[in-house]
Design an enzyme around this catalytic site. Sequence first.
Site, PDB file in Angstrom:
ATOM      1  N   SER A 142       0.941  -1.108  -0.104  1.00 43.31           N
ATOM      2  CA  SER A 142      -0.020  -0.278  -0.062  1.00 43.31           C
ATOM      3  C   SER A 142       0.953   1.278   0.175  1.00 43.31           C
ATOM      4  CB  SER A 142      -0.837  -0.053   1.102  1.00 43.31           C
ATOM      5  OG  SER A 142      -1.983   0.798   0.998  1.00 43.31           O
ATOM      6  N   ASP A 149      -9.422  -3.861  -5.767  1.00 43.51           N
ATOM      7  CA  ASP A 149      -8.814  -3.196  -4.435  1.00 43.51           C
ATOM      8  C   ASP A 149      -9.681  -1.856  -4.484  1.00 43.51           C
ATOM      9  OD1 ASP A 149      -7.338  -1.699  -2.710  1.00 43.51           O
ATOM     10  OD2 ASP A 149      -5.420  -2.839  -3.253  1.00 43.51           O
ATOM     11  N   HIS A 173      -7.959  -5.401  -0.542  1.00 44.04           N
ATOM     12  CA  HIS A 173      -6.660  -4.438  -0.616  1.00 44.04           C
ATOM     13  C   HIS A 173      -5.465  -5.133  -0.305  1.00 44.04           C
ATOM     14  CE1 HIS A 173      -4.319  -0.856  -0.283  1.00 44.04           C
ATOM     15  NE2 HIS A 173      -4.147  -0.971   0.809  1.00 44.04           N
TER      16      HIS A 173
END
Length: 537
Positions: A246, A477, A505
Site C-alpha cells: 500500500s 482493490d 486491499h
Amino acid sequence: MITRFSRGALPVAVTAALLAGCTSSTGSGDAARGTSSRGGAAAPTRPVTPASEATPGPAPTAAVDPALRPFYGQRIDWAPCADGPKSDAVDEPVIQCGTLKVPLDYANPADDTLDVAVVRNPAGKRDQRIGSLLVNPGGPGGSGVDMIRNDPGQFDGPLHDRFDTIGFDPRGVGLTTAVNCLDDKDRDAWVTADAPGAERGKVLADACQAKYAKVLPFIGTRNTARDMDVLRAVVGDEKLNYLGLSYGTYLGSLYAEEFPDRVGRLVLDGAVDPSVPLVQQNIEQYAEFERALQAFAAYCAEQDQCPLGRDQAAAADKLADFLDGLKQKPLTTASGRDLTANAGWAGVIDSLYGDEKARDSLRDDLGLAMARGEGDNLLARADGYNHRDSEGHYDVSADAYAAIHCADGDAGAPTGEALRAAYAEMAAGAPLISRHDPSLALFDPDCRAWPFRPAERPGPITTTSGATIVVVGSTGDTVTPYAWAENLTAQLGKAVLLTREGEGHTAYSRSACIRASVDTFLTDGIPPAAGTRCLTD
C-alpha cells in the site's frame, strides 16, 4: 497486518470548540503518500537487554557523502526485544530489536539526529541466507516493528528461510519519534464527532505545531527512503531487497528514484500512483469504496434477514440514509459511548477494505443496529478502524498519517472553479459515501493549514534503475485502485505488473499464486512473466 493506504475513507472531524483547551490534536488515519538528540520532542523510551549480537555495516563507500559516512558505517547492536515476542509461535531469543541512528536533516547531517526503531527476524536457514528483506506495512503510519513482532509467521517459507526479515518504524511512527498530537479522551471526541470540520485542519495543524514544530518538516517519505538506504548498508546489503504494501509502494518507488543503482529486488503490492495529487487520489479512492458499498448492498438484498430490504436498487440508499441519520439520532451502546454517523460510517468502510468474506458479518452487525438499535458491534468495527483498543487507548498511526501526507506535499488545495469541479467529481463518483461530509471526503487529511509548505510535489516517478521491479495490483482493490498499479508500472521503466483478480486491499496474503510469484522473485530473482494474472484463494 496494517496495509491501508488511507485509513480513513471518512476521517472524522471535530470543531475547534470541541477541542478548546487541548494542547494536542490528531487527524484521520491508512491512503496513497524522531526526534532530535539536541532538541524537539522526546522520543519514546524503549529499553533493551544487553546487546547479544552486533552486526557491522560495510565500510562506507566513496559514493556516500563524506558527511554521512558515520551513519553508513555504524553498527546495530541487536538484542532480544525487552518485553519478549508478541507471538507465542516464536521463541523469545529469535526476534531481535535495535536502533539505527540517522540525521534529522540530511542537508545538515552534523546537526540533530534521531533514532529509528528496527526489528529483525533472522533467516531460518542460515546456510541458505542471501541477505535482508526490508518490509513496510503501509499507512502512512503503519509500524514495521509491529508488523514483524506481531506476526512473524506471515513470511514463513522461502522468505523466512533465506532472508533476515527486517521491519522498521518510519519517521513519526511507533517507536521512531512518534507524532502523537492527541490524548485518548480528545481523540474519542475527534473520531466520533459529527460536527462538520471547516476548522479541523487548523486544529490539527496548531496542535502538532505546538508539540512537534522541529520534527514536522523532516517527517516526509523521501527522508524515510534515505533512512532505508542507511539501514540497507548497515545490515550489510549492497542492494535493497524490499516488500512494500500500500503506502509502502510509494516509499519503495521513491527509493528507486533516489537510489537507482542500489535497487535489488523490489515488490510493490497495492500500488500508489505518485503522479496523482492527494485530492484526486481521494476522489478515485472514494469511487472504489462506493462501488464496494453498492456491491455489498446488492449482495445483502439477496439474503434472508437483510436489514436493507430485498430491493437491490434501493438497498445502498437505505444503508446511507441510516448512517447519515445517526447525526440526529445516535445509538447508545452498552459502554455508554454513542454510535454517531462518523463512527457508523467508519465501521462500514472498515469492512470494505476486505473481500466478499466480510459481507455476512457486516450484514449481521447492521441488522443489530438498524432493527434493534444496538450499535455496539458497529462501534467495535469503528474502534478497530481507528486503532482504539478495548481499554480506550489509541495508537498514534492517525497522527503519523496526517503528518507524513502533509510533509509529502499536496500540490496545493484547489480553489474557486477547480474546487467546485473537484466536489462535483467526488459527488458523481461517490454520491452516497461522500454526502455525509464532502469536505472530509475531499481533504483526507486536510493539509491546507499545515504549518510549513513542503517542497515535495506529486509527480511521476523517474528512475534510471535497470533493475526489474514487480508491481502487484488487485482488480477489486478499493483502497489503491488497479489503475494506479498500471500507472506505476509504466513509470518505473523496467517493471512487471502482476495482477490478482478479486476484491480486497493488497494481494500477497490473499492469493497463493501471488505469494508464490513474489517469493520466487525475491529469493531467486525470477520475475513473473508479463501479463501474469492470479485468482484470489
